[in-house]
Motif scaffolding. Structure first.
Motif, PDB file in Angstrom:
ATOM      1  N   ALA A  21       0.856  -1.192   0.000  1.00 23.47           N
ATOM      2  CA  ALA A  21       0.000   0.000   0.000  1.00 23.47           C
ATOM      3  C   ALA A  21       0.886   1.233   0.000  1.00 23.47           C
ATOM      4  N   THR A  22       0.647   2.149  -0.927  1.00 26.22           N
ATOM      5  CA  THR A  22       1.465   3.355  -0.959  1.00 26.22           C
ATOM      6  C   THR A  22       1.199   4.225   0.268  1.00 26.22           C
ATOM      7  N   GLU A  23       0.015   4.095   0.862  1.00 24.86           N
ATOM      8  CA  GLU A  23      -0.259   4.792   2.118  1.00 24.86           C
ATOM      9  C   GLU A  23      -0.378   3.790   3.265  1.00 24.86           C
ATOM     10  N   ALA A  24      -1.485   3.050   3.320  1.00 24.79           N
ATOM     11  CA  ALA A  24      -1.689   2.215   4.500  1.00 24.79           C
ATOM     12  C   ALA A  24      -2.602   1.043   4.206  1.00 24.79           C
ATOM     13  N   GLY A  25      -2.339  -0.056   4.930  1.00 27.06           N
ATOM     14  CA  GLY A  25      -3.283  -1.139   5.036  1.00 27.06           C
ATOM     15  C   GLY A  25      -3.306  -2.148   3.911  1.00 27.06           C
ATOM     16  N   ASP A  47     -17.413   0.572   7.885  1.00 24.44           N
ATOM     17  CA  ASP A  47     -17.997  -0.741   7.651  1.00 24.44           C
ATOM     18  C   ASP A  47     -18.474  -1.396   8.939  1.00 24.44           C
ATOM     19  N   ALA A  48     -19.165  -2.511   8.759  1.00 26.54           N
ATOM     20  CA  ALA A  48     -19.535  -3.375   9.882  1.00 26.54           C
ATOM     21  C   ALA A  48     -19.206  -4.805   9.481  1.00 26.54           C
ATOM     22  N   SER A  49     -17.974  -5.006   9.051  1.00 28.29           N
ATOM     23  CA  SER A  49     -17.532  -6.316   8.567  1.00 28.29           C
ATOM     24  C   SER A  49     -17.480  -7.330   9.701  1.00 28.29           C
ATOM     25  N   THR A  50     -17.657  -8.600   9.325  1.00 27.77           N
ATOM     26  CA  THR A  50     -17.378  -9.714  10.225  1.00 27.77           C
ATOM     27  C   THR A  50     -16.226 -10.485   9.608  1.00 27.77           C
ATOM     28  N   ALA A  51     -15.122 -10.579  10.316  1.00 28.64           N
ATOM     29  CA  ALA A  51     -13.919 -11.195   9.746  1.00 28.64           C
ATOM     30  C   ALA A  51     -13.314 -12.158  10.749  1.00 28.64           C
ATOM     31  N   GLY A  52     -12.875 -13.314  10.265  1.00 32.31           N
ATOM     32  CA  GLY A  52     -12.252 -14.283  11.143  1.00 32.31           C
ATOM     33  C   GLY A  52     -11.275 -15.156  10.402  1.00 32.31           C
ATOM     34  N   HIS A  53     -10.308 -15.691  11.169  1.00 29.66           N
ATOM     35  CA  HIS A  53      -9.296 -16.602  10.645  1.00 29.66           C
ATOM     36  C   HIS A  53      -8.488 -15.931   9.540  1.00 29.66           C
ATOM     37  N   LEU A  54      -7.800 -14.860   9.914  1.00 32.91           N
ATOM     38  CA  LEU A  54      -6.988 -14.089   8.977  1.00 32.91           C
ATOM     39  C   LEU A  54      -5.520 -14.317   9.265  1.00 32.91           C
ATOM     40  N   THR A  55      -4.733 -14.472   8.227  1.00 29.45           N
ATOM     41  CA  THR A  55      -3.284 -14.468   8.352  1.00 29.45           C
ATOM     42  C   THR A  55      -2.765 -13.268   7.574  1.00 29.45           C
ATOM     43  N   VAL A  56      -2.090 -12.361   8.253  1.00 27.16           N
ATOM     44  CA  VAL A  56      -1.615 -11.126   7.641  1.00 27.16           C
ATOM     45  C   VAL A  56      -0.132 -10.989   7.946  1.00 27.16           C
ATOM     46  N   ALA A  57       0.710 -11.058   6.917  1.00 25.68           N
ATOM     47  CA  ALA A  57       2.155 -11.011   7.144  1.00 25.68           C
ATOM     48  C   ALA A  57       2.875 -10.593   5.872  1.00 25.68           C
ATOM     49  N   ASP A  58       4.052 -10.007   6.074  1.00 23.23           N
ATOM     50  CA  ASP A  58       4.964  -9.681   4.969  1.00 23.23           C
ATOM     51  C   ASP A  58       4.346  -8.739   3.952  1.00 23.23           C
ATOM     52  N   GLY A  74      -0.504  -3.673   7.993  1.00 23.27           N
ATOM     53  CA  GLY A  74      -1.447  -4.767   8.175  1.00 23.27           C
ATOM     54  C   GLY A  74      -2.883  -4.327   8.025  1.00 23.27           C
ATOM     55  N   LEU A  75      -3.594  -4.182   9.165  1.00 30.35           N
ATOM     56  CA  LEU A  75      -4.991  -3.773   9.156  1.00 30.35           C
ATOM     57  C   LEU A  75      -5.106  -2.301   9.491  1.00 30.35           C
ATOM     58  N   TYR A  76      -6.039  -1.634   8.797  1.00 30.76           N
ATOM     59  CA  TYR A  76      -6.275  -0.222   9.060  1.00 30.76           C
ATOM     60  C   TYR A  76      -7.775  -0.018   9.188  1.00 30.76           C
ATOM     61  N   PHE A  77      -8.184   0.697  10.240  1.00 30.17           N
ATOM     62  CA  PHE A  77      -9.604   0.905  10.511  1.00 30.17           C
ATOM     63  C   PHE A  77      -9.897   2.407  10.549  1.00 30.17           C
TER      64      PHE A  77
END
Length: 606
Positions: free
Chosen positions: A261-265, A272-283, A292-295
């Motif tokens: 991401a040139t800025e973030a995330g 949003d009102a997302s439902t998210a589970g079982h995430l692998t975020v790396a590298d 990684g995650l931006y809210f």
């Protein structure tokens, strides 16, 4: 062990499934212990992220259901296989569409709920009769009623017939529409989901490097529906390189790696009102913000996330800020300047242009800045900004006007310094007489602001003392008249003129003021002077002969007390006196308003 997607049962290096897989497996319970031996404070911080910042996330995702008995393909199944050579109508594997876009186009238009099964291979969103070749705006669009599934070999009769373990068939959705190895001309967004579901896919090669919406979500842009069991890698965007989420989508079992991401995330959650589970975020990497995650304005519920080393996440705080515009010298124009002042507010998460007093909930993340600028052609590009939350603005207090808190063509205020109220001052590009400020008065303002501070022993004096060296009754009256004319346009207070008998009395009077902040008029040649000390105006002086004309006396007095005389062949006299040689107080006051609304040592840019 590398970063791996999570399921309720097993994981592999390459794919995610609830099935049994190869020996290279790790129980979820062992995942954190083996893969990420992280300090306790990291885990505590993540709990805080999911629990404190997102209290709505308290409810867990449903437990894994028992595996159903294998069922045949739904009656409304559309088949896609790049290698098919049959009728190409999607009715069977033999007669499958060869382009995914054509299958999705049929699914969106036939009024039925469709399963779209896609065999192994790489599919590009500009392929097919329903797509435009090399069009960067093309995306695979999944809408309500569509269930897009990948990783078929091309002969399966049920979902359970697939081989999802490592080494099995892969369905790749790629943004590399030019197929030239250059990512900058790839599709802006590979996959768009507004409803329905999509799963068992690799999404890669998106390049959201455009403007507006085309700079968000290089891999996927999800506003509803479900994205599950997917790998998002090698995507780029300004925000949300792998995925941009808004609305109320469901995200389950995602592996997000190798995105930029040139800025973030890599994953960007916005309003949003997302439902998210079982995430692998790396590298993943980012140019200026978290990788990684931006809210931002998010009520996302996040459960079970594994973050690799150097993965950073952030929540942008919304700060309520009121912006009140001011037009410098507005009252000097007949009926006001008459041109609304447009100014732009921006942070890493928002940009908007407004006119008039505006109150906004401005999102500002840690390390970000609140930026204020203007591109209004009726104003100079430089603007000045004052904190009016905890301070009085300039000209609202007695004494000499305070300098503005900020002045530039783009003002950047770090989040840690942001307050709730600002005055935003714009400088008109046209004078009260319709002159172009850039070529007439502005050079004098920029020359004078080098030393516009008036200071004594580090403390600003409240007003300027004025003395007249006694030149006889006629001279003294003429001096007083000239001083009165100039005092009417000065933006700072002055004392009434006092007649001094000689220069010795002048020295004595100046010493009382520590030799600072005074003006004196005397007889002699037509001259004006400004005296400096340590970069500040110390005193000013003008002289004129007893026979000097009215406009000469006023001109010399004004030039001394404003520090504006000549810049090259540009004489201030030609701008503040009309053709009939009368003193144009509006033009003179405008020049001084510009001077005393800007910072010492600065220049106003046209």
């Amino acid at each position: 062990m590398g970063d791996r997607p999570l399921t309720d049962d097993w994981v592999t290096d390459d794919w995610v499934t609830d099935d049994r897989v190869t020996d290279d497996r790790v129980l979820l319970a062992d995942f954190f212990a083996v893969a990420f031996v992280l300090p306790a404070f990291f885990l505590a911080a993540f709990v805080l992220l999911c629990g404190t910042l997102f209290p709505e996330a308290a409810a867990a995702l449903p437990a894994a259901e028992a595996r159903p008995v294998a069922e045949a393909a739904p009656a409304d199944t559309i088949y896609v296989d790049k290698g098919a050579s049959g009728a190409g109508d999607g009715t069977s594997w033999a007669d499958a569409y060869t382009a995914l876009q054509d299958a999705l186009s049929e699914a969106r238009s036939n009024g039925e709920d469709d399963a779209v099964w896609v065999a192994a291979g790489t599919y590009y969103p500009d392929e097919g009769a329903s797509a435009n070749v090399d069009d960067r705006t093309e995306s695979f669009r999944v809408e309500s009623g569509i269930d897009l599934r990948g990783h078929f070999s091309g002969g399966e009769q049920s979902l359970e017939d697939r081989t999802l373990a490592r080494g099995g068939p892969k369905t790749v959705l790629s943004g590399e529409i030019q197929q030239d190895g250059t990512q900058s001309n790839n599709a802006y967004t590979v996959l768009r989901i507004t409803g329905g579901s999509a799963g068992e896919l690799h999404v890669q090669g998106g390049a959201a490097n455009g403007s507006g919406p085309q700079r968000r979500g290089g891999g996927a842009y999800v506003t509803g529906g479900t994205l599950h069991h997917a790998v998002l890698t090698g995507n780029r965007a300004r925000r949300g390189a792998a995925l941009f989420a808004t609305g109320s989508p469901v995200l389950e079992v995602l592996r997000v790696t190798g995105n930029y991401a040139t800025e973030a995330g890599a994953l960007y959650f916005s309003g949003d009102a997302s439902t998210a589970g079982h995430l692998t975020v790396a590298d993943n990497t980012a140019g200026s913000g978290p990788s990684g995650l931006y809210f931002i304005g998010s009520d996302a519920a996040i459960e079970d996330m594994a973050a690799g080393p150097n993965t950073t996440s952030a929540v942008a705080e919304r700060v309520r800020v009121t912006f009140t515009p001011k037009v410098v010298g507005d009252t000097l124009y007949a009926g006001g300047y008459g041109e609304p002042f447009d100014y732009t507010i921006s942070t890493g998460d928002t940009t908007f242009t407004t006119t008039g007093t505006t109150t906004a909930e401005v999102p500002i993340a840690a390390g970000d800045s609140l930026k204020i600028s203007t591109a209004d052609p009726e104003y100079l590009s430089t603007l000045a900004v004052n904190n009016t939350d905890t301070e009085q603005p300039p000209f609202s207090v007695s004494g000499f006007p305070d300098e503005p808190d900020y002045q530039d063509t783009t003002i950047a205020i770090p989040k840690s310094d942001v307050v709730n109220d600002y005055q935003v001052a714009g400088f008109p590009a046209t004078s009260t007489d319709g002159r172009d400020m850039e070529t007439t008065i502005l050079p004098h303002v920029n020359n004078a602001t080098r030393f516009k501070n008036r200071q004594a022993n580090g403390e600003t004096l409240d007003e300027t003392a004025i003395w007249i060296i006694d030149g006889g009754s006629s001279f003294n009256t003429k001096a007083e008249n000239a001083l009165d004319a100039v005092r009417d346009v000065l933006p700072y207070p002055t004392k009434d003129p006092v007649i001094l008998p000689d220069t010795d009395a002048l020295v004595d009077s100046a010493e009382v003021r520590d030799a600072f902040n005074y003006h004196y008029t005397e007889g002699g040649s037509n001259l004006n002077n400004v005296f400096y000390d340590s970069g500040y105006i110390k005193s000013t002086n003008n002289s004129f002969s007893g026979g000097a004309a009215d406009h000469t006396r006023i001109s010399e007095t004004f030039s001394a007390m404003s520090d504006m005389d000549e810049v090259g062949d540009n004489a201030i006299f030609t701008h503040v006196f009309d053709d009939d040689l009368s003193f144009d107080k509006d033009e003179a006051a405008l020049a001084l308003n510009f001077e005393y609304n800007s910072k010492a040592g600065s220049t106003l840019q046209p």
